[in-house]
Design an enzyme around this catalytic site. Structure first.
Site, PDB file in Angstrom:
ATOM      1  N   GLU A 220      -5.189  -5.766   1.787  1.00 15.19           N
ATOM      2  CA  GLU A 220      -4.955  -4.440   1.203  1.00 15.19           C
ATOM      3  C   GLU A 220      -6.214  -3.620   1.052  1.00 15.19           C
ATOM      4  O   GLU A 220      -6.235  -2.438   1.396  1.00 15.19           O
ATOM      5  CB  GLU A 220      -4.313  -4.551  -0.192  1.00 15.19           C
ATOM      6  CG  GLU A 220      -2.818  -4.692  -0.201  1.00 15.19           C
ATOM      7  CD  GLU A 220      -2.423  -6.114   0.096  1.00 15.19           C
ATOM      8  OE1 GLU A 220      -3.317  -6.968   0.151  1.00 15.19           O
ATOM      9  OE2 GLU A 220      -1.227  -6.367   0.269  1.00 15.19           O
TER      10      GLU A 220
ATOM     11  N   HIS B 140       5.499  -8.755  -9.589  1.00 24.11           N
ATOM     12  CA  HIS B 140       6.163  -7.799  -8.706  1.00 24.11           C
ATOM     13  C   HIS B 140       6.824  -6.675  -9.489  1.00 24.11           C
ATOM     14  O   HIS B 140       7.574  -5.900  -8.924  1.00 24.11           O
ATOM     15  CB  HIS B 140       7.244  -8.508  -7.865  1.00 24.11           C
ATOM     16  CG  HIS B 140       6.672  -9.283  -6.732  1.00 24.11           C
ATOM     17  ND1 HIS B 140       6.133 -10.524  -6.875  1.00 24.11           N
ATOM     18  CD2 HIS B 140       6.558  -8.973  -5.413  1.00 24.11           C
ATOM     19  CE1 HIS B 140       5.714 -10.963  -5.702  1.00 24.11           C
ATOM     20  NE2 HIS B 140       5.955 -10.048  -4.798  1.00 24.11           N
TER      21      HIS B 140
END
Lengths: 432, 401
Positions: free
Chosen positions: B137, B206
């Protein structure tokens, strides 16, 4: 749309392309690459070279490396490694780097600039060796030790000095400072304070080059990007992630490690499990080269090959330049940890002195030529200081500009108007 | 997937029923306020929406409220789609329009995106334009930024917004700051988008709400979409903007269905959306909580209250004009958000309102946020970490007393 629809081929030819390391006698014909590398001119001892690649050749051939290169140089009186013009250009650039940095130190101690200033003394061969081979459209990404990279790329000394003084005539309007040298005109993409964070940006610039060629169909776009960073950065995640992506997509980028053996006070050998950084290239599927970063000619030869590779679309290269910084990490660093013997060893190999000697001995230039250049550069640097001194500091009105490319990003105020429409905005006193 | 569908079903039901409900009843009792509002149902066209100073003429269409209202002839023949399809439509239109627009992220290409937002685009535009990245990322966000500096307009997808925590270095240092530190020489027209928020038992990592972490970064804009209509409009606006924009989507809202106009439209990044005009109390919300608020609004209207619901949409900067006008009318503010209590968007909004509209408030601002708790896995516990409609109803009743 043929290219755009084509799948990107995953390069699996690790072994074929990876044999660029230490040995100039690598059998080039056995690989898929068309251009032979001169290869490394390592001064490290050879007892450790047990990589799968050297096993293919007998150890004795590797021993002869430095001899052959020396031989090559001596033979090359008629086949000079560079022309007189190129030689003078490179000398001028290196001398500019040195003179400029020395002046920075003076100015810092006189209180003209503040904060963190990291000087490049001793490493000029890397900057001049690489950047002088680039076109204007090629990009350079650096770290906080970026003054000389900017100068080599063509940013005027005046603009850099003003930036250091924090004046509005600086290349970044005084908003960046020593560690953030940017130039859209000369494609210097920074100047980054955190180590490693420039490498992905460089990868992105290389991606744009490939994108322009393959998606936007600008067939002649062969811009390359150089990413400069140090030995400490070579342990950072961003380095490895970008090696992977660059090799994966064959991006036109060259990763240049300026291994000056020290990351502030941390010796490279104490921080790295395998200190031979060039080896990390083949692990990702790109050539890894080690070169003597104190010799601008050797750097230049390696750079030519790597840049040529990138321009032809053959992908990235990792070049490790063994170099040294004569000053501390920054002007605030007392530089007490480094062994005086080590410093003396590298001081003897000052790249500028070495190159000067070469130019004179190979009759490419006379003492007078070089003295003239030195005088000219001294004047340029003096002029830069004068210019920076006389330039005005940024006014308050500059405060809120440039935060957003589109200043509507400051939003809508309670009166229904955009904040940037407030007349006080241009004065720098608006509430945002 | 089935369980998400259940929740979406509930949410969608809440939307549609509240829509039909509030507009019918609502027209009867608040006719006065309807006539006072000027041109509330004008569709913002692409050409006019980006001029500075033109804001006063153009208010954003209230997608939810216009449904049962007499719709302008243009919007009747629109097409129905789900929110993720609306995002894709917006993305595709912009990619068609400008060849420099590209997408990069994990599984955006061949897989079509983890929530199918980029489905089919790689086949159409190729692997370089819809780039499947390795799992890195920080680096691919940085790569997107470098590409933006050198002329492209990338859209960087975080497979889950939470993963962008790994890209915080690049988002804060480079994305937000480079335009400034380069003295305006380089612009970073990236869009960073992805699903976030509390889903259906996805676990703590998440279920993060990154808007609270990113909001202090100078130089970026943040928007949150909540309906297919504003999802498409905001996506297009974000891509066209020269600023770096972070577009927050919500995991549970991807299957919302709505009819959106056929003709092209681009919404304004800095504006809030009036969901339900009212008189008694201003409820400020965004993203998924909009639906909890509308559900609570149903109950509230039954009990005789008339809440004004505003979807703030622009999380940074706040649209203080729309919000201010509402406060000047109702004098009571309730903020309902999914961010955590500490340092969330609600906290900033409370500060901003207190600073600017203190004189207009009859009572202290009430801010309902999620608990300062890592989202638990167990369904029952998870339910208690986010704000539920009964809490909203109770808070309004308390405020209006």
């Amino acid at each position: 749309m043929a290219f755009a629809g084509a799948k990107i081929i995953q390069p699996l030819t690790v072994h074929a392309s990876a044999t660029r390391s230490p040995d100039p006698f690598t059998n080039n014909k056995s690989t898929s690459l068309s251009s032979p590398f001169l290869g490394s001119t390592r001064t490290l001892t050879l007892t450790r070279s047990v990589s799968p690649f050297t096993q293919r050749r007998s150890a004795s051939t590797v021993v002869a490396v430095s001899d052959v290169v020396k031989e090559k140089k001596v033979k090359a009186t008629s086949n000079l490694l560079l022309t007189k013009e190129e030689g003078l250009e490179v000398y001028e650039d290196m001398y500019l780097g040195r003179a400029f940095e020395d002046m920075c130190a003076q100015m810092y101690y006189r209180g003209k600039m503040f904060g963190f200033v990291h000087l490049y003394n001793g490493q000029e061969a890397v900057s001049s060796g690489f950047i002088k081979l680039l076109k204007k459209e090629d990009s350079v990404v650096s770290t906080y030790r970026d003054h000389v990279h900017a100068l080599s790329k063509g940013v005027p000394a005046r603009a850099v000095m003003s930036e250091l003084f924090g004046k509005k005539t600086g290349c970044c309007r005084g908003q960046g400072g020593s560690m953030h040298m940017f130039s859209a005109e000369h494609n210097v993409l920074g100047g980054f304070a955190f180590i490693g964070e420039g490498i992905p940006v460089a990868t992105g610039a290389a991606f744009t080059s490939k994108y322009k060629r393959e998606v936007l169909k600008e067939d002649d776009c062969d811009h390359v990007t150089l990413a400069f960073f140090g030995d400490g950065t070579a342990n950072n995640g961003q380095f490895f992630e970008c090696l992977n992506m660059a090799a994966l997509w064959k991006l036109p980028i060259i990763f240049v490690v300026e291994n000056n053996l020290w990351a502030i006070g941390m010796s490279h050998l104490r921080a790295t499990s395998d200190p031979e950084i060039w080896k990390k290239g083949p692990a990702f599927g790109m050539p890894g080269i080690h070169v003597d970063g104190m010799d601008v000619l050797k750097v230049r030869e390696v750079a030519k090959e790597a840049i040529g590779r990138a321009r032809r679309g053959e992908g990235p290269t990792l070049v490790e330049c063994e170099t040294y910084r004569f000053r501390g990490h920054s002007l605030a660093d007392p530089d007490e940890l480094r062994d005086p013997a080590e410093k003396a060893h590298y001081a003897k190999r000052d790249p500028i002195t070495q190159f000067k000697k070469y130019l004179i001995e190979s009759k490419l230039a006379t003492e007078a030529d070089l003295k003239a250049i030195e005088k000219k550069i001294d004047e340029v640097v003096e002029d830069a200081v004068e210019f920076a001194d006389e330039s005005p500091a940024p006014s308050r009105s500059q405060l809120l500009e440039n935060v957003f490319a589109d200043p509507r990003g400051f939003g809508i105020g309670p009166d229904g108007k955009y904040r940037c429409e407030d007349p006080k905005f241009t004065e720098g006193t608006a509430q945002v | 997937m089935a369980s998400i569908f259940q929740v979406i079903g509930a949410a969608t039901a809440a939307v549609s029923s509240s829509t039909s409900f509030d507009t019918k009843k609502f027209q009867l009792c608040s006719r006065r306020s309807v006539s006072e509002r000027k041109s509330s149902f004008v569709v913002v066209k692409a050409s006019g929406s980006n001029r500075i100073g033109s804001r006063a003429d153009q208010l954003v269409t209230n997608a939810v409220a216009t449904k049962a209202d007499t719709p302008p002839a243009a919007s009747k023949p629109g097409h129905e789609l789900l929110l993720f399809e609306a995002l894709r439509e917006g993305l595709e239109e912009e990619m068609e329009r400008d060849a420099r627009v590209c997408v990069m992220g994990e599984d955006v290409g061949h897989y079509g995106g983890s929530y199918k937002v980029t489905k089919g685009l790689a086949d159409k535009y190729g692997d370089l334009r819809v780039l499947d990245t390795p799992i890195a990322e920080n680096s691919f966000t940085g790569m997107g930024i470098g590409a933006a500096m050198t002329g492209l307009r990338p859209i960087i997808e975080g497979m889950n917004m939470g993963f962008l925590l790994l890209a915080f270095n690049q988002i804060s240092n480079n994305c937000g700051m480079l335009h400034y530190t380069s003295g305006g020489q380089f612009k970073i027209p990236v869009v960073i988008r992805g699903p976030g928020g509390v889903g259906r038992q996805l676990g703590a990592e998440h279920s993060q709400r990154l808007e609270s972490y990113f909001q202090s970064i100078p130089g970026i804009q943040m928007v949150a979409c909540s309906t297919p209509y504003n999802a498409k409009g905001l996506m297009k606006a974000a891509i066209r903007s020269d600023n770096p924009v972070i577009l927050f989507e919500h995991v549970l809202l991807y299957n919302l269905k709505e009819r959106i106009p056929d003709e092209e439209y681009v919404l304004n990044l800095e504006e809030a959306e009036m969901v339900r005009p009212g008189e008694h109390v201003t409820i400020l919300t965004y993203s998924r909580m909009r639906y909890h608020v509308m559900q609570a609004a149903k109950t509230l209207v039954n009990k005789g209250y008339d809440p004004e619901v505003i979807d703030i949409r622009s999380l940074k900067p706040f649209d203080l004009y729309t919000i201010g006008n509402s406060i000047k009318k109702t004098h009571l503010v309730l903020i309902v958000e999914e961010c955590m209590r500490t340092g969330g968007i609600g906290a900033s909004l409370t500060a901003a309102i207190n600073e600017n509209f203190n004189d207009y408030l009859d009572a202290p601002i009430v801010c309902l946020s999620s608990q300062d708790v890592p989202t638990p896995y167990a369904g029952t516990l998870e339910e208690w970490t986010v704000v539920q409609p009964p809490q909203i109803v109770a808070a309004v009743e308390q405020l209006c007393r």
